[in-house]
Scaffold this motif. Structure first.
Motif, short mmCIF file in Angstrom:
data_model
loop_
_atom_site.label_atom_id
_atom_site.label_comp_id
_atom_site.label_asym_id
_atom_site.label_seq_id
_atom_site.Cartn_x
_atom_site.Cartn_y
_atom_site.Cartn_z
N SER A 124 6.84 -2.61 -1.02
CA SER A 124 5.60 -3.36 -0.88
C SER A 124 4.48 -2.50 -0.31
O SER A 124 3.35 -2.96 -0.19
CB SER A 124 5.81 -4.57 0.04
N ALA A 125 4.80 -1.25 0.04
CA ALA A 125 3.81 -0.32 0.62
C ALA A 125 3.13 -0.94 1.84
O ALA A 125 1.92 -0.87 2.01
CB ALA A 125 2.77 0.09 -0.42
N SER A 126 3.93 -1.55 2.71
CA SER A 126 3.37 -2.21 3.88
C SER A 126 4.40 -2.25 5.00
O SER A 126 5.58 -1.99 4.80
CB SER A 126 2.94 -3.65 3.53
N VAL A 127 3.89 -2.57 6.19
CA VAL A 127 4.74 -2.87 7.34
C VAL A 127 4.47 -4.31 7.72
O VAL A 127 3.32 -4.72 7.89
CB VAL A 127 4.43 -1.94 8.53
N SER A 142 -1.01 -3.09 5.22
CA SER A 142 -0.91 -2.41 3.93
C SER A 142 -1.34 -0.95 4.05
O SER A 142 -2.32 -0.64 4.73
CB SER A 142 -1.79 -3.11 2.89
N ILE A 143 -0.61 -0.08 3.39
CA ILE A 143 -0.87 1.35 3.49
C ILE A 143 -1.80 1.79 2.37
O ILE A 143 -1.46 1.69 1.19
CB ILE A 143 0.45 2.13 3.43
N PRO A 144 -2.99 2.28 2.71
CA PRO A 144 -3.92 2.73 1.68
C PRO A 144 -3.53 4.08 1.12
O PRO A 144 -2.76 4.83 1.73
CB PRO A 144 -5.26 2.81 2.44
N ARG A 145 -4.06 4.39 -0.04
CA ARG A 145 -3.83 5.71 -0.63
C ARG A 145 -4.58 6.76 0.17
O ARG A 145 -5.68 6.51 0.67
CB ARG A 145 -4.32 5.75 -2.09
N PRO A 146 -4.01 7.96 0.29
CA PRO A 146 -4.76 9.05 0.93
C PRO A 146 -6.02 9.36 0.17
O PRO A 146 -6.11 9.12 -1.05
CB PRO A 146 -3.79 10.23 0.88
N LYS A 159 4.39 4.95 -2.25
CA LYS A 159 4.14 4.50 -0.89
C LYS A 159 5.30 3.69 -0.33
O LYS A 159 5.13 2.96 0.64
CB LYS A 159 2.85 3.68 -0.84
N PHE A 160 6.46 3.79 -0.95
CA PHE A 160 7.66 3.13 -0.45
C PHE A 160 7.83 3.51 1.02
O PHE A 160 7.94 4.68 1.36
CB PHE A 160 8.88 3.57 -1.26
N VAL A 161 7.83 2.49 1.90
CA VAL A 161 7.83 2.75 3.34
C VAL A 161 9.26 2.79 3.86
O VAL A 161 10.01 1.84 3.74
CB VAL A 161 7.01 1.68 4.08
N GLY A 176 6.38 6.09 8.02
CA GLY A 176 6.57 7.21 7.11
C GLY A 176 6.90 6.71 5.71
O GLY A 176 7.63 5.72 5.55
N SER A 177 6.36 7.39 4.70
CA SER A 177 6.50 6.95 3.32
C SER A 177 7.27 7.95 2.47
O SER A 177 7.49 9.10 2.86
CB SER A 177 5.12 6.71 2.70
#
Length: 317
Positions: A124-127, A142-146, A159-161, A176-177
């Motif tokens: 989900s690319a999130s915590v 949600s984790i944004p793209r660099p 972005k799999f956390v 960490g992803s």
């Protein structure tokens, strides 16, 4: 600083042991060791003899992560079945069952105050942050793209956390992803702050220093251990020595030493000031998935768990 082997127990579980943590002591009992395995169980152990104190069931797939509440009364386990089971340590009664879609649960950690549980959200690319009073979902980070990547870049889908950590004051969350990036959030506001770069392969474990709240340690499949200033966004040190993936990292309670477990089958002890390995333990015969220092007090203890189904306990001094 050094490690000395105290006790190892073979076939502690029926399958690979992927997770280990310490359950703090309470008024009625000492600290316990908690392990999770692909055999779908969580087990409690009485140190220093590694006597089995009980087996917890309730998952229908392997247990990937375990976490203990700072009170010592509650613990949680995350499984490949996409459930987080929260349970009473002494009675094994289920307190809450937190559900997420497939592959949405990986590593989990309670904050130092015990008011929140952070769960690395996998694909989900999130915590996800759960309130430990109501066990309701409190926030999704949600984790944004660099910067510099496009939505179509292959890196944006990685972005799999895998890992999550709280700072000692509970103000920051780092995760960490799969693509090697580390993301830092303001926990109070649920706001993304910045990425920490330097790794180029999955970051499977990270931990803040208990004595230097800005200092973050990360372990990666690129075989390196990095030290970051999590506030200043800078890489302040890199340590190498493992021959394969670094699967787990933990810092001693005095903040002087780092322990790592690797798929090269070794546990290493690192002097943080020297930024170098001072000892290598080779008692495991397969990948070392978890290392954990016992929090607080003396004598110091370190535990490690492995694909070889064993648990090892060391004296740290």
């Amino acid at each position: 600083m050094k490690l000395a082997g105290l006790k190892s127990i073979e076939d502690a579980h029926e399958e690979s042991v992927w997770a280990v943590t310490w359950v703090p002591s309470t008024e009625t009992r000492p600290a316990l060791l908690l392990t999770g395995s692909l055999d779908e169980t969580v087990r409690l152990w009485q140190p220093d003899e590694l006597v089995n104190q009980g087996k917890m069931t309730g998952h229908c797939l392997g247990v990937a992560s375990v976490a203990a509440h700072p009170s010592g009364h509650i613990a949680a386990s995350a499984s490949l079945d996409s459930f987080v089971r929260v349970f009473d340590v002494d009675s094994n009664n289920t307190i809450a069952s937190l559900e997420a879609p497939p592959s949405e649960v990986w590593q989990l950690r309670f904050n130092p105050q015990g008011t929140m549980l952070a769960v690395a959200g996998g694909g989900s690319a999130s915590v996800k942050i759960w309130d430990t009073t109501t066990w309701n979902l409190f926030a999704t980070l949600s984790i944004p793209r660099p910067e510099g990547t496009k939505p179509t870049d292959k890196s944006s889908s990685k972005k799999f956390v895998l890992s999550v950590a709280w700072s000692p004051d509970g103000r920051r969350i780092a995760c960490g992803s799969m693509d090697g990036t580390v993301s830092v959030f303001d926990a109070d506001r649920g706001k993304f702050l910045h990425h920490l770069e330097g790794h180029f392969m999955p970051v499977r474990s990270l931990v803040f220093s208990p004595v230097e709240p800005r200092l973050l340690f990360t372990g990666s499949d690129d075989t390196h251990v990095h030290m970051y200033d999590a506030e200043g966004k800078t890489l302040v040190g890199a340590m190498s020595g493992h021959a394969s993936w670094v699967l787990s990292v933990d810092v001693s309670t005095d903040g002087a030493a780092l322990a790592t477990g690797s798929s090269d089958r070794t546990v290493r002890l690192w002097d943080i000031n020297m930024r170098g390995a001072v000892q290598t333990m080779s008692n495991h015969t397969d990948q070392v998935w978890g290392v954990a220092f016992r929090p607080g007090g003396m004598p110091g203890r370190l535990a490690s768990v492995s694909d070889d189904k064993s648990i090892s306990l060391y004296d740290y001094s």
